[in-house]
Write a protein that holds these residues in place. Structure first.
Motif, mmCIF file in Angstrom:
data_model
loop_
_atom_site.group_PDB
_atom_site.id
_atom_site.type_symbol
_atom_site.label_atom_id
_atom_site.label_comp_id
_atom_site.label_asym_id
_atom_site.label_seq_id
_atom_site.Cartn_x
_atom_site.Cartn_y
_atom_site.Cartn_z
ATOM 1 N N LEU A 51 18.292 39.710 32.468
ATOM 2 C CA LEU A 51 18.739 38.987 31.855
ATOM 3 C C LEU A 51 19.011 38.757 30.781
ATOM 4 O O LEU A 51 19.532 37.774 30.177
ATOM 5 C CB LEU A 51 18.144 37.814 32.792
ATOM 6 C CG LEU A 51 18.106 37.989 34.644
ATOM 7 C CD1 LEU A 51 18.091 36.334 35.082
ATOM 8 C CD2 LEU A 51 19.914 37.412 34.996
ATOM 9 N N CYS A 67 23.777 35.002 37.969
ATOM 10 C CA CYS A 67 23.701 36.458 38.298
ATOM 11 C C CYS A 67 23.983 36.824 39.587
ATOM 12 O O CYS A 67 22.713 38.163 39.719
ATOM 13 C CB CYS A 67 22.506 36.754 37.457
ATOM 14 S SG CYS A 67 21.031 36.319 38.355
ATOM 15 N N SER A 75 14.538 42.466 37.521
ATOM 16 C CA SER A 75 13.775 40.829 37.551
ATOM 17 C C SER A 75 14.449 39.737 37.534
ATOM 18 O O SER A 75 15.560 39.566 36.365
ATOM 19 C CB SER A 75 12.311 41.330 36.352
ATOM 20 O OG SER A 75 11.557 40.276 35.095
ATOM 21 N N LEU A 76 14.223 38.330 37.160
ATOM 22 C CA LEU A 76 14.204 36.905 36.864
ATOM 23 C C LEU A 76 13.757 36.558 35.486
ATOM 24 O O LEU A 76 13.933 35.851 35.082
ATOM 25 C CB LEU A 76 14.428 36.222 37.709
ATOM 26 C CG LEU A 76 14.983 36.710 39.372
ATOM 27 C CD1 LEU A 76 14.840 35.647 40.304
ATOM 28 C CD2 LEU A 76 16.642 36.623 38.711
ATOM 29 N N ALA A 79 15.489 34.255 33.180
ATOM 30 C CA ALA A 79 15.935 33.218 33.807
ATOM 31 C C ALA A 79 16.138 32.059 33.154
ATOM 32 O O ALA A 79 15.080 31.468 31.886
ATOM 33 C CB ALA A 79 15.734 33.091 34.821
ATOM 34 N N CYS A 89 21.441 34.682 42.703
ATOM 35 C CA CYS A 89 21.185 35.857 42.785
ATOM 36 C C CYS A 89 21.213 36.541 43.896
ATOM 37 O O CYS A 89 20.048 37.664 43.716
ATOM 38 C CB CYS A 89 19.307 35.913 41.970
ATOM 39 S SG CYS A 89 18.390 35.413 43.045
ATOM 40 N N CYS A 92 21.206 41.082 44.892
ATOM 41 C CA CYS A 92 20.884 41.384 43.542
ATOM 42 C C CYS A 92 19.866 42.597 44.352
ATOM 43 O O CYS A 92 18.580 42.484 44.377
ATOM 44 C CB CYS A 92 20.123 40.646 42.631
ATOM 45 S SG CYS A 92 21.094 39.950 41.913
ATOM 46 N N LEU A 95 16.182 43.322 43.446
ATOM 47 C CA LEU A 95 14.713 42.258 42.710
ATOM 48 C C LEU A 95 13.660 42.598 43.549
ATOM 49 O O LEU A 95 13.466 42.290 45.387
ATOM 50 C CB LEU A 95 15.610 40.627 43.514
ATOM 51 C CG LEU A 95 16.045 40.144 41.725
ATOM 52 C CD1 LEU A 95 16.711 39.039 42.415
ATOM 53 C CD2 LEU A 95 15.056 40.049 40.745
ATOM 54 N N LEU A 98 10.725 36.459 43.114
ATOM 55 C CA LEU A 98 11.140 35.584 42.025
ATOM 56 C C LEU A 98 10.969 34.950 40.942
ATOM 57 O O LEU A 98 11.141 34.236 40.509
ATOM 58 C CB LEU A 98 11.597 34.082 42.712
ATOM 59 C CG LEU A 98 12.371 34.976 44.674
ATOM 60 C CD1 LEU A 98 13.358 33.963 45.825
ATOM 61 C CD2 LEU A 98 14.296 35.647 43.428
ATOM 62 N N ALA A 101 12.048 32.884 37.745
ATOM 63 C CA ALA A 101 13.454 32.194 38.087
ATOM 64 C C ALA A 101 13.223 30.709 37.720
ATOM 65 O O ALA A 101 11.739 30.432 36.895
ATOM 66 C CB ALA A 101 13.133 32.247 39.724
ATOM 67 N N CYS A 111 19.551 33.214 47.307
ATOM 68 C CA CYS A 111 18.594 34.365 46.900
ATOM 69 C C CYS A 111 19.014 35.721 47.940
ATOM 70 O O CYS A 111 18.504 36.256 47.849
ATOM 71 C CB CYS A 111 17.239 34.439 46.248
ATOM 72 S SG CYS A 111 15.864 33.695 47.580
#
Length: 167
Positions: A51, A67, A75-76, A79, A89, A92, A95, A98, A101, A111
């Protein structure tokens, strides 16, 4: 003009659609990262793996941060810490957690269809709207789920879930 903030702004504009104001801090925070605030953010480069570019972290997004549909996002981390409305998200498919996040989401946190998601650890503690983690086929536990959800909580069709403990 600062070359680092210019590089951050260029990277953001190359990878995101921005709606409204964008503010990049001139000085790095205690972690050495510039903090970015925005109004409404949507990924336009669906091939991103992160991100951020390692020079900044999203701090607050006033409206929504989207996203979703980024199959290579791993990866978040980076964020926004706070999102005024929705954080999306979903889809994704790389992933696995989380972690990273947002801490606060005023609207929905979505998610769903993250088929490698193994854990809800890192999910926001509080979600003002709905929390969607349905159709995450590798999710085995709801441990780490938000403490408070203002509306719906959906974990339907998570075929490896063995209990609702943690929700």
């Amino acid at each position: 003009l600062d070359p680092i903030t210019d590089s951050i702004e260029k990277w953001i504009k190359d990878n995101y659609n921005l709606y409204g104001n964008l503010k990049i801090s001139n000085k790095p925070n205690k972690d050495g990262l510039h903090e970015v605030n925005a109004e409404n953010v949507e990924v336009k480069n669906k091939n991103i793996t992160s991100l951020t570019n390692g020079w900044f972290v999203w701090k607050n997004v006033k409206v929504s941060f989207m996203c979703n549909d980024c199959p290579n996002l791993e990866s978040l981390n980076g964020a926004p810490k706070k999102v005024g409305k929705d954080f999306l998200c979903s889809y994704c498919t790389s992933l696995t957690s989380l972690e990273g996040a947002p801490e606060q989401v005023g609207g929905d946190f979505d998610c769903h269809h993250c088929h490698k998601l193994e854990s809800l650890d890192g999910a926001p503690e509080e979600v003002g709207g709905c929390f969607y983690c349905y159709n995450c086929s590798t999710l085995e536990s709801l441990e780490g789920a938000p403490e408070n959800v203002g509306k719906d909580f959906s974990c339907a069709t998570c075929s490896n879930l063995e209990s609702l403990e943690g929700a």
